[in-house]
Design a protein around this motif. Sequence first.
Motif, short mmCIF file in Angstrom:
data_model
loop_
_atom_site.label_atom_id
_atom_site.label_comp_id
_atom_site.label_asym_id
_atom_site.label_seq_id
_atom_site.Cartn_x
_atom_site.Cartn_y
_atom_site.Cartn_z
N LEU A 265 -67.34 -128.42 57.99
CA LEU A 265 -68.33 -128.01 57.73
C LEU A 265 -69.40 -129.06 57.61
CD1 LEU A 265 -67.64 -126.28 54.48
CD2 LEU A 265 -68.56 -125.02 56.19
N GLU A 266 -69.21 -130.71 57.40
CA GLU A 266 -70.17 -131.45 57.56
C GLU A 266 -70.37 -132.42 59.61
OE1 GLU A 266 -68.86 -134.47 54.95
OE2 GLU A 266 -69.38 -133.10 53.25
N ALA A 267 -69.80 -131.72 60.16
CA ALA A 267 -69.57 -131.88 61.46
C ALA A 267 -70.15 -130.94 62.53
CB ALA A 267 -67.51 -132.01 61.89
N ASP A 268 -70.03 -130.92 63.80
CA ASP A 268 -70.58 -129.96 64.79
C ASP A 268 -69.75 -129.33 65.95
OD1 ASP A 268 -72.75 -128.64 65.99
OD2 ASP A 268 -72.78 -129.78 67.87
N ARG A 269 -69.60 -127.88 65.62
CA ARG A 269 -68.82 -127.26 65.66
C ARG A 269 -67.66 -127.47 65.75
NH1 ARG A 269 -65.87 -125.71 70.24
NH2 ARG A 269 -65.44 -123.61 70.86
N VAL A 270 -67.06 -127.27 64.72
CA VAL A 270 -65.53 -127.83 64.56
C VAL A 270 -64.59 -126.44 63.42
CG1 VAL A 270 -63.79 -129.38 63.08
CG2 VAL A 270 -65.68 -130.29 64.53
N PHE A 271 -63.85 -126.14 64.02
CA PHE A 271 -63.23 -125.10 63.08
C PHE A 271 -61.35 -125.53 62.36
CE2 PHE A 271 -65.18 -123.25 67.85
CZ PHE A 271 -65.77 -122.56 67.05
N THR A 272 -61.99 -124.69 61.41
CA THR A 272 -60.01 -124.98 60.97
C THR A 272 -59.18 -123.87 60.81
OG1 THR A 272 -61.46 -124.59 58.98
CG2 THR A 272 -61.12 -126.43 58.88
N ILE A 273 -57.94 -124.06 60.52
CA ILE A 273 -57.07 -123.40 59.92
C ILE A 273 -56.69 -123.38 59.01
CG2 ILE A 273 -54.55 -122.12 60.86
CD1 ILE A 273 -56.75 -123.41 63.89
N GLY A 274 -56.19 -122.15 57.93
CA GLY A 274 -55.95 -122.18 56.40
C GLY A 274 -54.03 -121.99 56.66
N ASP A 275 -53.88 -122.42 55.28
CA ASP A 275 -52.68 -122.37 55.03
C ASP A 275 -52.34 -121.77 54.04
OD1 ASP A 275 -49.89 -123.19 56.24
OD2 ASP A 275 -49.98 -124.75 55.16
#
Length: 372
Positions: A265-275
Amino acid sequence: MMRLTIRLLATVLAFSTVLVACGDDEPEPAAAPEPAEAPATTADPEPAPAEEAPEPATSEDPTSIHIAVIFGNTADDTWSTSMLGALNRVTAEAPYDLDITYEYFENISYADGERVLRQTAETGEFDMIIAHSTYSDSIYAIRDDFPEILWSFTGSGNEGRGGNGYWLDVLPHEAAYLAGIAAGHLSETGMIGSVAAFPFPNVNGPVNGFFAGARSVNPDIETRVTYIESWFDPAAAQEAGAALIEEGADSLYAASTFGTFQAALEADRVFTIGDLDDQEALAPEVVITSVLILWDPGLRVLIDEWWAHETAGEPYDAPTERIQFYMAEGGADIAPLNEALVPADVIAEVNAARDQIMNGELVVEFNPGDVG
């Protein structure tokens, strides 16, 4: 329709617990009286005195089952919520028309496992006790003292010895592979990463699956993993995620960790995958999907075993190997992809690959070894 109520477990436990109950067991029905003998017949019988009709015979099959669940972390941790979700779904199914109720105990350390499990069993209130992590040693130390209880433990690091101790596991590496396909397509830096808890088989398997999925659509993609050596340390996970982003990773798989989303959230265009559970609601701005573990089929096996023991006198006879389920068997899945972040053609490709896994056309090998 079953009702969930809150009740206190009346036991002297020297630890802090949270108890959630789904109701009380109903009392055993009274046995039907023996039918009266028919009067002897005569040529001119006298009218028999009026008698009360006997109560109809009732089944002696159990009508309810009460389950205790032991959590090593908080009940809000996704490893815990995945089990609670499965319990709620199976409770709604009501197998054998059973009234299924449960209570849970959170933050039970492995060192306290044997003591807590014994005290829980000594209450006499539980038909089944599920220690939701690596508690097999604790269970084996006491299970012979409680042979009528069905015991279960979950995940890697356990040992199976049969009898009344059942080892459950799920294999989410196939779902992680699907998430990797999406991450591979979305990457602009050519690097993806994972913030992982420990290098355990249950962690390495899906991380390797995630990287394999990304390579299936981008063979040259670089991969990174950082283990924070904790099952729950959001600050450490955020710091590790930020470091991976600084190296160039633009998709991060949060393998059994909290805190990775904040770094994205604090970066620019970074995605995440939950687990483990669907986590899109925690950070819809960055979460593209989640890798789901589903304990439903394992819980059905445990209830089947308990039912056979209670109704037919079948002895508990757990296999020494783990009882595990792949995606096609209902043990895992991928959450719906975030349409606001993932293009429609990528979603279609992921869904097509999912169909291939479900029908056996696509085989994703389980690799619990070193992540690479």
